[in-house]
Design an enzyme around this catalytic site. Structure first.
Site, mmCIF file in Angstrom:
data_model
loop_
_atom_site.group_PDB
_atom_site.id
_atom_site.type_symbol
_atom_site.label_atom_id
_atom_site.label_comp_id
_atom_site.label_asym_id
_atom_site.label_seq_id
_atom_site.Cartn_x
_atom_site.Cartn_y
_atom_site.Cartn_z
ATOM 1 C CB SER A 146 27.085 -0.796 14.808
ATOM 2 O OG SER A 146 28.607 -0.395 14.440
ATOM 3 C CE1 TYR A 159 28.613 -5.863 13.233
ATOM 4 C CE2 TYR A 159 29.374 -3.509 12.903
ATOM 5 C CZ TYR A 159 28.819 -4.554 13.645
ATOM 6 O OH TYR A 159 28.745 -4.388 14.863
#
Length: 255
Positions: A146, A159
């Site tokens: 990510s 996250y």
């Protein structure tokens, strides 16, 4: 005509978390490049529906519903694929979740849920599939990282920590398995329109900020991740290992 370096004909690809969103788009891209794709998810109904849609388009596709958090289920799932469909040539570790909560309000349960789903599953599925790849002397593993593998943001600490872990796990998989002709790389998506981001897409103030901050001046479409996946799954990337390819409209390149 597709260059032969990018032809995936005859290759078996397992993609976790692929009944929708980014995983489904990657499955579609690999299938269109000739791969036999195995869709995975924890919900059989969702997997079956995704398989039906891709099969109707003429692609070689099947489904295996198993929970990437369950070591026994992972072992059984991988063994079943290799015995019934064929050796797994390509693995895309895509399964993931997001839980937005300020760090001071984050519970132990939420933290562990995100770490287990986003990071531990990459270790678990990657290790199981790599056993066969190492024995055969070839394989491609693509871990979905990510933009938050590099950058933090308010309310997404679990996250970001998990995706930073995936970045380093990718590099360590490379360190151990590259000698066996197994290439392990990552794709780092920026901000894409998916089921996980619809609340942000619908937030006019956030979308305006994001588009102004991103050189491409827009959100990404999940289909725009297919090229990176095809490249990293193909012979074109045979000497590329331990790298993270950020697909983010230029967001990580500017201040």
């Amino acid at each position: 005509m597709t260059h032969s370096l990018f032809d995936l004909t005859g290759r078996v690809a397992l993609i976790t978390g692929s009944s929708r969103g980014i995983g489904y788009a990657l499955a579609q891209g690999l299938a269109e490049s000739g791969s036999t794709v195995v869709l995975n998810g924890s919900q059989p109904a969702g997997v079956d529906q995704a398989v039906e849609t891709l099969a109707a388009a003429g692609h070689a596709v099947s489904g295996r519903a198993f929970d990437v958090l369950d070591p026994a289920a992972v072992r059984e799932g991988v063994a079943g694929i290799e015995s019934e469909i064929g050796p797994i040539d390509i693995l895309i570790n895509n399964a993931g979740i997001q839980r937005r909560v300020p760090l001071l309000e984050c519970t132990e349960e939420t933290w562990q849920e995100v770490i287990d789903t986003n990071l531990s599953s990459v270790f678990r599925v990657g290790r199981e599939v790599a056993r066969g790849m190492v024995a055969r002397g070839r394989g491609k593993i693509i871990n979905i990282c990510s933009l938050q593998s590099e950058l933090g943001r308010y309310s997404i600490a679990p996250y970001a920590a998990s995706k930073g872990g995936v970045r380093m796990l990718t590099r360590n998989m490379c360190a151990e398995w590259a000698q066996h002709n197994v290439q392990v790389n990552g794709i780092g998506p920026g901000y894409f329109k998916t089921e996980l981001t619809h609340a942000l897409v619908d937030d006019e103030a956030f979308s305006d900020w994001l588009c102004a901050r991103t050189p491409a001046n827009r959100w990404g479409e999940v289909s725009e991740l297919q090229g990176a996946a095809i490249y990293l799954a193909s012979r074109a990337s045979d000497y590329v290992n331990g790298q993270i390819l950020y697909v983010d409209g230029g967001l990580s390149a500017v201040v």
